[in-house]
Design a protein around this motif. Structure first.
Motif, PDB file in Angstrom:
ATOM      1  N   ASP A  65       0.843  -1.206   0.000  1.00 47.92           N
ATOM      2  CA  ASP A  65       0.000   0.000   0.000  1.00 47.92           C
ATOM      3  C   ASP A  65       0.877   1.253   0.000  1.00 47.92           C
ATOM      4  OD1 ASP A  65       0.824  -0.771   2.557  1.00 47.92           O
ATOM      5  OD2 ASP A  65      -1.029  -0.147   3.560  1.00 47.92           O
ATOM      6  N   ASN A  66       1.934   1.228   0.805  1.00 45.89           N
ATOM      7  CA  ASN A  66       2.857   2.359   0.819  1.00 45.89           C
ATOM      8  C   ASN A  66       3.574   2.484  -0.529  1.00 45.89           C
ATOM      9  OD1 ASN A  66       4.432   4.457   1.663  1.00 45.89           O
ATOM     10  ND2 ASN A  66       5.761   3.235   2.976  1.00 45.89           N
ATOM     11  N   CYS A  67       3.936   1.342  -1.104  1.00 47.45           N
ATOM     12  CA  CYS A  67       4.642   1.378  -2.388  1.00 47.45           C
ATOM     13  C   CYS A  67       3.771   2.042  -3.459  1.00 47.45           C
ATOM     14  CB  CYS A  67       5.022  -0.036  -2.824  1.00 47.45           C
ATOM     15  SG  CYS A  67       5.889  -0.061  -4.392  1.00 47.45           S
ATOM     16  N   SER A  68       2.481   1.731  -3.448  1.00 44.82           N
ATOM     17  CA  SER A  68       1.620   2.304  -4.484  1.00 44.82           C
ATOM     18  C   SER A  68       1.575   3.825  -4.328  1.00 44.82           C
ATOM     19  CB  SER A  68       0.225   1.689  -4.444  1.00 44.82           C
ATOM     20  OG  SER A  68      -0.445   2.108  -3.289  1.00 44.82           O
ATOM     21  N   MET A  69       1.712   4.290  -3.102  1.00 48.85           N
ATOM     22  CA  MET A  69       1.755   5.737  -2.853  1.00 48.85           C
ATOM     23  C   MET A  69       3.106   6.321  -3.262  1.00 48.85           C
ATOM     24  SD  MET A  69       0.541   7.379   0.695  1.00 48.85           S
ATOM     25  CE  MET A  69       1.876   6.888   1.734  1.00 48.85           C
ATOM     26  N   GLN A  70       4.199   5.637  -2.869  1.00 51.85           N
ATOM     27  CA  GLN A  70       5.533   6.165  -3.163  1.00 51.85           C
ATOM     28  C   GLN A  70       5.847   6.158  -4.660  1.00 51.85           C
ATOM     29  OE1 GLN A  70       6.770   7.811  -0.914  1.00 51.85           O
ATOM     30  NE2 GLN A  70       5.666   6.958   0.834  1.00 51.85           N
ATOM     31  N   LEU A  71       5.209   5.267  -5.406  1.00 55.38           N
ATOM     32  CA  LEU A  71       5.431   5.268  -6.859  1.00 55.38           C
ATOM     33  C   LEU A  71       4.935   6.578  -7.477  1.00 55.38           C
ATOM     34  CD1 LEU A  71       4.538   1.641  -8.025  1.00 55.38           C
ATOM     35  CD2 LEU A  71       6.730   2.796  -8.335  1.00 55.38           C
ATOM     36  N   ILE A  72       3.938   7.168  -6.848  1.00 57.28           N
ATOM     37  CA  ILE A  72       3.416   8.460  -7.307  1.00 57.28           C
ATOM     38  C   ILE A  72       4.260   9.593  -6.721  1.00 57.28           C
ATOM     39  CG2 ILE A  72       1.391  10.002  -7.270  1.00 57.28           C
ATOM     40  CD1 ILE A  72       0.506   7.502  -8.568  1.00 57.28           C
ATOM     41  N   ASN A  73       4.638   9.422  -5.466  1.00 58.44           N
ATOM     42  CA  ASN A  73       5.314  10.479  -4.715  1.00 58.44           C
ATOM     43  C   ASN A  73       6.778  10.664  -5.122  1.00 58.44           C
ATOM     44  OD1 ASN A  73       5.550  12.371  -2.591  1.00 58.44           O
ATOM     45  ND2 ASN A  73       6.401  10.788  -1.246  1.00 58.44           N
ATOM     46  N   ARG A  74       7.496   9.544  -5.313  1.00 57.49           N
ATOM     47  CA  ARG A  74       8.928   9.652  -5.600  1.00 57.49           C
ATOM     48  C   ARG A  74       9.376   8.550  -6.569  1.00 57.49           C
ATOM     49  NH1 ARG A  74      11.139   5.587  -2.432  1.00 57.49           N
ATOM     50  NH2 ARG A  74      10.012   5.003  -0.551  1.00 57.49           N
ATOM     51  N   PRO A  75       8.752   8.514  -7.754  1.00 58.45           N
ATOM     52  CA  PRO A  75       9.015   7.392  -8.678  1.00 58.45           C
ATOM     53  C   PRO A  75      10.479   7.275  -9.077  1.00 58.45           C
ATOM     54  CG  PRO A  75       7.835   9.170  -9.811  1.00 58.45           C
ATOM     55  CD  PRO A  75       7.809   9.491  -8.338  1.00 58.45           C
ATOM     56  N   GLU A  76      11.168   8.425  -9.104  1.00 61.82           N
ATOM     57  CA  GLU A  76      12.561   8.382  -9.585  1.00 61.82           C
ATOM     58  C   GLU A  76      13.512   7.707  -8.596  1.00 61.82           C
ATOM     59  OE1 GLU A  76      11.562  11.479  -7.176  1.00 61.82           O
ATOM     60  OE2 GLU A  76      10.711  11.280  -9.191  1.00 61.82           O
ATOM     61  N   THR A  77      13.057   7.447  -7.365  1.00 63.12           N
ATOM     62  CA  THR A  77      13.958   6.823  -6.376  1.00 63.12           C
ATOM     63  C   THR A  77      13.940   5.289  -6.451  1.00 63.12           C
ATOM     64  OG1 THR A  77      12.276   6.703  -4.650  1.00 63.12           O
ATOM     65  CG2 THR A  77      13.581   8.734  -4.747  1.00 63.12           C
ATOM     66  N   PHE A  78      13.028   4.732  -7.262  1.00 63.35           N
ATOM     67  CA  PHE A  78      12.981   3.266  -7.360  1.00 63.35           C
ATOM     68  C   PHE A  78      13.927   2.764  -8.440  1.00 63.35           C
ATOM     69  CE2 PHE A  78       8.956   4.191  -5.320  1.00 63.35           C
ATOM     70  CZ  PHE A  78       8.811   3.145  -4.425  1.00 63.35           C
ATOM     71  N   ASP A  79      14.493   1.597  -8.192  1.00 63.44           N
ATOM     72  CA  ASP A  79      15.281   0.947  -9.244  1.00 63.44           C
ATOM     73  C   ASP A  79      14.649  -0.416  -9.551  1.00 63.44           C
ATOM     74  OD1 ASP A  79      17.203   0.264 -11.062  1.00 63.44           O
ATOM     75  OD2 ASP A  79      18.713  -0.267  -9.587  1.00 63.44           O
ATOM     76  N   VAL A  80      15.058  -1.463  -8.840  1.00 69.14           N
ATOM     77  CA  VAL A  80      14.438  -2.768  -9.084  1.00 69.14           C
ATOM     78  C   VAL A  80      13.464  -3.071  -7.946  1.00 69.14           C
ATOM     79  CG1 VAL A  80      14.832  -5.238  -9.427  1.00 69.14           C
ATOM     80  CG2 VAL A  80      16.523  -3.586 -10.266  1.00 69.14           C
ATOM     81  N   ILE A  81      12.275  -3.506  -8.324  1.00 69.01           N
ATOM     82  CA  ILE A  81      11.265  -3.949  -7.349  1.00 69.01           C
ATOM     83  C   ILE A  81      11.069  -5.443  -7.567  1.00 69.01           C
ATOM     84  CG2 ILE A  81       8.774  -3.912  -6.858  1.00 69.01           C
ATOM     85  CD1 ILE A  81       8.763  -0.939  -7.456  1.00 69.01           C
ATOM     86  N   VAL A  82      11.110  -6.228  -6.505  1.00 65.37           N
ATOM     87  CA  VAL A  82      10.782  -7.646  -6.646  1.00 65.37           C
ATOM     88  C   VAL A  82       9.561  -7.925  -5.774  1.00 65.37           C
ATOM     89  CG1 VAL A  82      12.391  -8.460  -4.825  1.00 65.37           C
ATOM     90  CG2 VAL A  82      11.684 -10.007  -6.651  1.00 65.37           C
ATOM     91  N   THR A  83       8.612  -8.674  -6.336  1.00 62.12           N
ATOM     92  CA  THR A  83       7.361  -8.854  -5.596  1.00 62.12           C
ATOM     93  C   THR A  83       6.585 -10.070  -6.090  1.00 62.12           C
ATOM     94  OG1 THR A  83       5.441  -7.633  -4.740  1.00 62.12           O
ATOM     95  CG2 THR A  83       5.986  -7.281  -7.053  1.00 62.12           C
ATOM     96  N   SER A  84       5.522 -10.360  -5.383  1.00 62.80           N
ATOM     97  CA  SER A  84       4.712 -11.547  -5.672  1.00 62.80           C
ATOM     98  C   SER A  84       3.888 -11.342  -6.946  1.00 62.80           C
ATOM     99  CB  SER A  84       3.759 -11.794  -4.502  1.00 62.80           C
ATOM    100  OG  SER A  84       2.857 -10.707  -4.412  1.00 62.80           O
ATOM    101  N   ASN A  85       3.247 -12.412  -7.359  1.00 63.54           N
ATOM    102  CA  ASN A  85       2.479 -12.415  -8.598  1.00 63.54           C
ATOM    103  C   ASN A  85       1.403 -11.316  -8.610  1.00 63.54           C
ATOM    104  OD1 ASN A  85       1.404 -13.271 -11.019  1.00 63.54           O
ATOM    105  ND2 ASN A  85       1.300 -15.418 -10.435  1.00 63.54           N
ATOM    106  N   MET A  86       0.565 -11.291  -7.569  1.00 63.79           N
ATOM    107  CA  MET A  86      -0.542 -10.334  -7.612  1.00 63.79           C
ATOM    108  C   MET A  86      -0.097  -8.894  -7.360  1.00 63.79           C
ATOM    109  SD  MET A  86      -4.365 -10.402  -6.412  1.00 63.79           S
ATOM    110  CE  MET A  86      -4.361 -10.292  -4.668  1.00 63.79           C
ATOM    111  N   PHE A  87       0.811  -8.692  -6.401  1.00 59.49           N
ATOM    112  CA  PHE A  87       1.266  -7.316  -6.177  1.00 59.49           C
ATOM    113  C   PHE A  87       1.973  -6.794  -7.430  1.00 59.49           C
ATOM    114  CE2 PHE A  87       1.694  -8.298  -1.340  1.00 59.49           C
ATOM    115  CZ  PHE A  87       0.321  -8.194  -1.209  1.00 59.49           C
ATOM    116  N   GLY A  88       2.709  -7.677  -8.102  1.00 55.46           N
ATOM    117  CA  GLY A  88       3.411  -7.281  -9.328  1.00 55.46           C
ATOM    118  C   GLY A  88       2.441  -6.933 -10.447  1.00 55.46           C
TER     119      GLY A  88
END
Ligand code: IPM
Ligand code: MG
Length: 366
Positions: A231-254
Motif C-alpha cells: 500500500d505504501n509502495c503504491s503511494m511512493q510510486l506516485i510520490n517519488r518514482p525516480e527513487t525506485f530501481d528494481v522492485i521484486v514482488t509476488s504475482n498479484m502485487f506485481g
C-alpha cells in the motif's frame, strides 16, 4: 546460410494483437538480415481466437510449439466477445497456461519514462523514471487453491454466511528464493538498489518473503535492499518514482504495481515485458497493454511496446545484444524525430502515424 538460426513462436492473439505482432516480426526480420542470423517464425493460436476455433484458449499444439521454440512473441489475448464464456476457458487462461506450461516464473516489466513522452505522464515534473519490476509469475494467489463451499458459519449479526469463495496465497522458500535472486541479479546490473514489496504487516507469506530476501542479501553485499508494504509502495510510486530501481514482488502485487508504474510513465502503449524460466528454456515476450478491442482493425494501435518486447527477446533469449540495442535505438530515434501514434501524441509538432506507418519509420532507422 547464416550459421545462427532460431525458432520463434508467434502468438498474435486477439484484438490489436495481430497488428502489433506483425510490426514486431517485420522489425525482427530486418535486424536478422542486418546481423546475419536466421529467424524461423511459426504462428500459433491462443486466447479468444482459439476458443472460437477449438473451443479452448490454449490448444496443446500451441503449448508444444512454444516449448520447442527458442522464444515466444505474444500480442494480446481476450476481449468483450469472450467475457461471458465459462471461467475455466476464459482467454486469460491461455496466458496462465503458457506461464505455467513453460515454467515462466520471472516476469520483467520495465517502466521507463521516455524523455520525449514526459508530458504524457499524469504526474507533474517527472523525469528519470526507470524502474524494473520483477514479478513472480507462476505462484501465489494466481496458482494457489481456489474454490467455493457452503458455510454453516454465522456473521456477527446472526445471519448465515452462505456461499464462500476462496483463493489461496502460498509461496515456498524455493519459489521465493529463485525470484528474489533474480531481483538481486538485475539490481547488480543496474544501480544496485532492490526493493522487496510485500504486506508483511499482515500476511505470513510476505513474512517468509522477507526472511528469504534477508538471507539472500548476504550473497549480494553491494545491493542495498529495502522493504515496502504494497500500500505504501503504491503511494511512493506516485510520490517519488525516480527513487525506485528494481522492485521484486509476488504475482498479484506485481500485476497491480506494474499497471501503476506503466501509467506514471505515460506510455502503457510503450511498455514491453519478458517472462523467463530456467536458463536455456524459451522465454515469452509481450507488450504490457491488452488487446484494445475498441481500436482493433482501425490501424491506430501503437506497435512500439511489441517492438520493444522483440528487443527484449533478442537480448534475453537469443543473446543478440547488438540487434537488441539497435531496435531500442531505432524506437528512441523515431520518437525523437517527432513520430507518434495517437495514444502518445501530445505536442503540435508531433506527426501522428498509424501502426504500419510508424513501423516503417522504425524500419528506416534500422
Ligand atoms: C497481466 C494481465 C494478466 C495477469 C491477466 C490477463 C491474466 O493482467 O499480464 O498483467 O493478471 O497476469
Ligand atoms: Mg495485469
Amino acid at each position: 546460410m547464416p550459421d545462427k538460426s532460431y525458432k520463434i513462436a508467434v502468438i498474435p492473439g486477439d484484438g490489436i494483437g495481430p497488428e502489433v505482432t506483425s510490426s514486431a516480426v517485420k522489425v525482427l526480420k530486418a535486424v536478422s538480415e542486418k546481423f546475419g542470423f536466421e529467424l524461423n517464425f511459426s504462428e500459433y493460436k491462443a486466447g479468444g481466437c482459439a476458443i472460437d476455433e477449438f473451443g479452448i484458449p490454449l490448444p496443446e499444439a500451441t503449448l508444444e510449439g512454444c516449448k520447442s521454440s527458442d522464444a515466444v512473441l505474444l500480442g494480446a489475448v481476450g476481449g468483450p466477445k469472450w467475457d461471458k464464456v465459462d471461467a475455466k476457458i476464459r482467454p486469460e487462461k491461455a496466458l496462465l497456461g503458457l506461464r505455467a506450461g513453460l515454467g515462466l516464473y520471472s516476469n520483467l516489466r520495465p517502466a521507463l519514462l521516455f524523455e520525449e513522452l514526459a508530458s504524457a505522464s499524469p504526474l507533474k515534473n517527472v523525469s528519470n523514471i526507470d524502474i524494473l519490476i520483477v514479478r513472480e509469475l507462476t505462484g501465489g494467489i494466481y496458482f494457489g487453491e481456489h474454490g467455493r463451499y457452503d458455510s454453516s458459519e454465522l456473521l456477527s449479526d446472526g445471519s448465515s454466511k452462505g456461499t464462500v469463495a476462496f483463493d489461496t496465497e502460498s509461496y515456498s522458500v524455493a519459489e521465493i528464493e529463485r525470484i528474489v535472486r533474480e531481483g538481486f541479479r538485475y539490481a547488480m546490473g543496474r544501480s544496485k538498489k532492490l526493493t522487496l514489496v510485500d504486506k508483511a504487516n499482515v500476511l505470513e507469506s510476505s513474512r517468509l518473503w522477507r526472511e528469504v530476501a534477508e538471507k539472500i542479501s548476504s550473497e549480494y553485499p553491494e545491493v542495498a535492499l529495502d522493504y515496502l508494504y504494497v500500500d505504501n509502495c503504491s503511494m511512493q510510486l506516485i510520490n517519488r518514482p525516480e527513487t525506485f530501481d528494481v522492485i521484486v514482488t509476488s504475482n498479484m502485487f506485481g500485476d497491480i504495481l506494474s499497471d501503476e508504474a506503466g501509467m506514471i510513465t505515460g506510455s502503457i502503449g510503450m511498455l514491453p515485458s519478458a517472462s523467463l524460466g530456467a536458463p536455456g528454456t524459451p522465454g515469452m515476450y509481450e507488450p504490457v497493454h491488452g488487446s484494445a478491442p475498441d481500436i482493433a482493425g482501425t490501424g491506430k494501435a501503437n506497435p512500439l511496446a511489441t517492438i520493444l518486447s522483440a528487443a527484449m527477446l533478442l537480448r534475453w533469449s537469443l543473446d543478440e545484444t547488438e540487434a537488441a540495442d539497435l531496435v531500442e535505438e531505432a524506437v528512441k530515434k523515431t520518437l525523437k524525430d517527432g513520430f507518434r501514434t495517437v495514444d502518445i501524441a501530445s505536442g503540435d509538432s508531433d506527426t501522428v502515424l498509424g501502426t504500419e506507418e510508424i513501423t516503417a519509420k522504425v524500419l528506416e532507422r534500422i
